[in-house]
Design an enzyme around this catalytic site. Structure first.
Site, PDB file in Angstrom:
ATOM      1  N   HIS A  99      38.888  38.459  33.019  1.00 15.41           N
ATOM      2  CA  HIS A  99      38.639  39.839  32.585  1.00 15.41           C
ATOM      3  C   HIS A  99      39.690  40.250  31.581  1.00 15.41           C
ATOM      4  CE1 HIS A  99      40.883  39.728  36.378  1.00 15.41           C
ATOM      5  NE2 HIS A  99      41.559  40.775  35.955  1.00 15.41           N
ATOM      6  N   HIS A 101      41.615  43.205  29.952  1.00 18.36           N
ATOM      7  CA  HIS A 101      41.957  44.623  30.112  1.00 18.36           C
ATOM      8  C   HIS A 101      42.002  45.265  28.724  1.00 18.36           C
ATOM      9  CE1 HIS A 101      43.407  44.455  34.359  1.00 18.36           C
ATOM     10  NE2 HIS A 101      43.691  43.202  34.054  1.00 18.36           N
TER      11      HIS A 101
HETATM   12  P1  DGP Z   1      44.138  41.851  37.448  1.00 21.67           P
HETATM   13  O1  DGP Z   1      45.258  42.353  38.262  1.00 21.67           O
HETATM   14  O2  DGP Z   1      44.567  41.516  36.005  1.00 21.67           O
HETATM   15  O3  DGP Z   1      43.404  40.723  38.079  1.00 21.67           O
HETATM   16  O4  DGP Z   1      43.125  43.049  37.287  1.00 21.67           O
HETATM   17  C1  DGP Z   1      42.074  43.272  38.160  1.00 21.67           C
HETATM   18  C2  DGP Z   1      41.619  44.675  37.927  1.00 21.67           C
HETATM   19  O5  DGP Z   1      40.346  44.810  38.530  1.00 21.67           O
HETATM   20  C3  DGP Z   1      42.508  45.740  38.538  1.00 21.67           C
HETATM   21  O6  DGP Z   1      43.051  46.532  37.499  1.00 21.67           O
HETATM   22  C4  DGP Z   1      41.608  46.567  39.407  1.00 21.67           C
HETATM   23  C5  DGP Z   1      40.234  46.115  39.021  1.00 21.67           C
HETATM   24  N1  DGP Z   1      39.281  46.036  40.099  1.00 21.67           N
HETATM   25  C6  DGP Z   1      39.424  45.372  41.277  1.00 21.67           C
HETATM   26  N2  DGP Z   1      38.329  45.498  42.031  1.00 21.67           N
HETATM   27  C7  DGP Z   1      37.447  46.239  41.308  1.00 21.67           C
HETATM   28  C8  DGP Z   1      36.133  46.716  41.552  1.00 21.67           C
HETATM   29  O7  DGP Z   1      35.535  46.478  42.582  1.00 21.67           O
HETATM   30  N3  DGP Z   1      35.564  47.463  40.559  1.00 21.67           N
HETATM   31  C9  DGP Z   1      36.208  47.743  39.400  1.00 21.67           C
HETATM   32  N4  DGP Z   1      35.553  48.497  38.510  1.00 21.67           N
HETATM   33  N5  DGP Z   1      37.447  47.319  39.138  1.00 21.67           N
HETATM   34  C10 DGP Z   1      38.050  46.580  40.078  1.00 21.67           C
END
Ligand code: DGP
Length: 143
Positions: A99, A101
């Site tokens: 993903h 950011h």
């Molecule tokens: P990272 O720490 O780089 O793996 O970022 C993961 C991100 O994903 C974190 O900023 C929060 C987001 N995240 C985790 N679970 C969910 C979810 O169920 N829905 C959404 N929209 N974001 C999520």
């Protein structure tokens, strides 16, 4: 992790709620549930790849083209002064589905640049050693 249990695959399949801002054949972008700033988006490939190192070459261009589009849209739609783009790969990566950011930035938004402390190299020898190690690895990877 199988795609069955992957939270981002579930959002892609519409089995979990995601506040989607963009979709095309290869990718989906939605609001991060715990944003660094309001409007913080995640852009994911629809196929499940864990890290940038797993992403097929032919998806790199289209995915980053979409990252550019979403960056522009965040700037325009939210009147952001700038954008931070980042990817955690393995370390600090809490969701093992690649993903990107894409975070709106404004002056004095309290996100301190690169978030982490940064230090200069000890000396020129160290710089040259690190440079050579990376260059040698690139040469090997390009064979
Ligand atoms: P990272 O720490 O780089 O793996 O970022 C993961 C991100 O994903 C974190 O900023 C929060 C987001 N995240 C985790 N679970 C969910 C979810 O169920 N829905 C959404 N929209 N974001 C999520």
């Amino acid at each position: 992790m199988s795609t069955k249990d992957c939270i981002f695959c579930k959002i892609i399949r519409r089995e979990s709620e995601g506040y989607i801002v963009f979709e095309d054949d290869i990718s989906l972008s939605f609001l991060d549930i715990r944003p660094l700033n309001p409007g913080h988006c995640l852009l994911v490939p629809k196929d499940h790849y864990e890290t940038i190192m797993d992403l097929p070459e032919d998806l790199i261009g289209p995915l980053f083209k979409n990252a550019k589009l979403i960056s522009k849209a965040i700037e325009m739609g939210l009147s952001a002064q700038g954008i931070f783009i980042g990817i955690n790969n393995k370390i600090s990566q809490s969701v093992p589905h690649l993903h990107i950011h894409i975070v709106p930035r404004n002056k004095n938004d309290n996100l301190k640049g690169f978030f982490w402390p940064r230090y200069p190299y000890k000396d020129r020898e160290t710089i040259l050693d690190i440079q050579n190690r990376i260059k040698s690895a690139i040469d090997l990877l390009l064979i």
